[in-house]
Motif scaffolding. Structure first.
Motif, PDB file in Angstrom:
ATOM      1  N   LYS A   1       9.412  48.204 -32.935  1.00 51.46           N
ATOM      2  CA  LYS A   1       8.463  49.302 -33.137  1.00 51.46           C
ATOM      3  C   LYS A   1       8.767  50.388 -32.116  1.00 51.46           C
ATOM      4  CE  LYS A   1       4.504  48.275 -30.143  1.00 51.46           C
ATOM      5  NZ  LYS A   1       3.026  48.264 -30.083  1.00 51.46           N
TER       6      LYS A   1
ATOM      7  N   CYS B   1       2.818  54.993 -39.367  1.00 49.35           N
ATOM      8  CA  CYS B   1       2.592  55.609 -38.058  1.00 49.35           C
ATOM      9  C   CYS B   1       1.121  55.522 -37.693  1.00 49.35           C
ATOM     10  CB  CYS B   1       3.013  57.081 -38.089  1.00 49.35           C
ATOM     11  SG  CYS B   1       4.727  57.344 -38.616  1.00 49.35           S
TER      12      CYS B   1
ATOM     13  N   HIS C   1       1.823  57.593 -30.191  1.00 48.81           N
ATOM     14  CA  HIS C   1       2.415  57.413 -31.516  1.00 48.81           C
ATOM     15  C   HIS C   1       3.134  56.069 -31.553  1.00 48.81           C
ATOM     16  CE1 HIS C   1       4.877  58.373 -35.094  1.00 48.81           C
ATOM     17  NE2 HIS C   1       5.909  57.917 -34.395  1.00 48.81           N
ATOM     18  N   GLN C   2       2.756  55.211 -32.514  1.00 53.80           N
ATOM     19  CA  GLN C   2       3.432  53.943 -32.727  1.00 53.80           C
ATOM     20  C   GLN C   2       3.899  53.893 -34.178  1.00 53.80           C
ATOM     21  OE1 GLN C   2       1.467  50.427 -30.546  1.00 53.80           O
ATOM     22  NE2 GLN C   2      -0.235  51.770 -31.005  1.00 53.80           N
TER      23      GLN C   2
ATOM     24  N   LEU D   1       0.332  47.298 -34.809  1.00 54.31           N
ATOM     25  CA  LEU D   1       0.328  48.587 -34.135  1.00 54.31           C
ATOM     26  C   LEU D   1      -0.945  48.873 -33.354  1.00 54.31           C
ATOM     27  CD1 LEU D   1       1.916  50.862 -36.875  1.00 54.31           C
ATOM     28  CD2 LEU D   1       2.984  50.024 -34.807  1.00 54.31           C
TER      29      LEU D   1
ATOM     30  N   GLN E   1       7.391  53.774 -29.889  1.00 48.22           N
ATOM     31  CA  GLN E   1       6.184  54.405 -29.382  1.00 48.22           C
ATOM     32  C   GLN E   1       6.527  55.513 -28.391  1.00 48.22           C
ATOM     33  OE1 GLN E   1       4.162  50.968 -27.645  1.00 48.22           O
ATOM     34  NE2 GLN E   1       4.607  51.756 -25.608  1.00 48.22           N
TER      35      GLN E   1
END
Length: 259
Positions: free
Chosen positions: A120, A156, A139-140, A42, A122
């Motif tokens: 993922k 997160c 935000h990932q 991330l 985002q």
């Protein structure tokens, strides 16, 4: 900080509860191990400060919040409930946030079990810091605790990209890993329309490095390729991105959700 949950938060919680029926206890040691594994995936934006947390889908709250949230936003970890975090989102960005979370839930509900770890999520939004200024966060999120019936926990990571994207509408993407298709800059009219990556796998690695602020020499050493090869890749990336400078590339990569 205790606060009365808003209707906005309760609406989001309804989305989350559609993917989990039971609550499970978190093993702190296992949780930290999962965090260290997935943070490498991330944390692609070294140019900005970040904090992370583990989100419990059943409770709609955090099982863990990193202390670095204080450095970034001024709040203590114990203040940052999910309800409080959502209340701090810029009013103009709240509808985007709610819409994005709904799309995330629907997407993962439709995935085969063996594909869940291959994606993922985002998106970006603005949040008010304790001193009153708004910070734009990238935000990932990846799923770290799930089985064939339930999604229990999500890791997160929130990165400050205010200096890279000072304005503009929030952008939402779902990034495929291990060869899975990606869905870039998803709009209402084209939900989950597959995007064919304009960059090759090697170019995406180089692009990630450029966004992190790494020099061509650093990338050549890390990837065990020649400096000339890195520079050729960088020229191709600029051409495909239709930009002229690394700064323009970084800005567009963030805005289009390419990373």
């Amino acid at each position: 900080m205790k606060n009365t949950p808003s209707k906005y938060y309760l609406t989001a919680k309804k989305f989350w509860k559609t993917v989990v029926d039971i609550e499970t206890d978190a093993d702190p040691a296992a949780l930290h191990q999962q965090i260290e594994i997935h943070k490498k995936l991330l944390n692609v934006f070294q140019a900005g400060n970040y904090f992370y947390f583990v989100f419990n889908m059943y409770s709609g709250e955090t099982d863990l919040m990193s202390p670095s949230v204080t450095t970034m936003l001024g709040y203590e970890p114990e203040e940052m409930s999910i309800s409080f975090l959502m209340d701090c989102i810029h009013p103009d960005d709240k509808p985007y946030f709610l819409n994005f979370e709904h799309k995330v839930v629907e997407f993962f509900k439709g995935l085969p079990f063996e594909k869940i770890h291959c994606y993922k999520v985002q998106y970006d939004f603005r949040i008010k810091a304790k001193d009153g200024r708004y910070v734009r966060l990238l935000h990932q999120a990846v799923q770290i605790d799930f089985d064939e019936q339930n999604f229990y926990r999500t890791l997160c990571l929130e990165t400050d990209i205010s200096h890279i994207k000072p304005e503009g509408m929030p952008c939402f993407s779902i990034i495929g890993l291990d060869g899975e298709p990606s869905y870039y800059n998803i709009q209402d009219a084209q939900v989950f329309t597959k995007s064919f990556d304009r960059f090759t796998k090697q170019e995406r690695v180089i692009l990630k490095g450029v966004v992190e602020g790494k020099s061509s020499k650093m990338l050549a050493d890390e990837l065990c390729i020649s400096l000339n090869t890195v520079n050729v890749h960088r020229k191709n990336i600029l051409r495909k991105a239709e930009v002229n400078t690394p700064l323009e590339l970084v800005t567009k990569a963030i805005g289009e959700g390419w990373i």
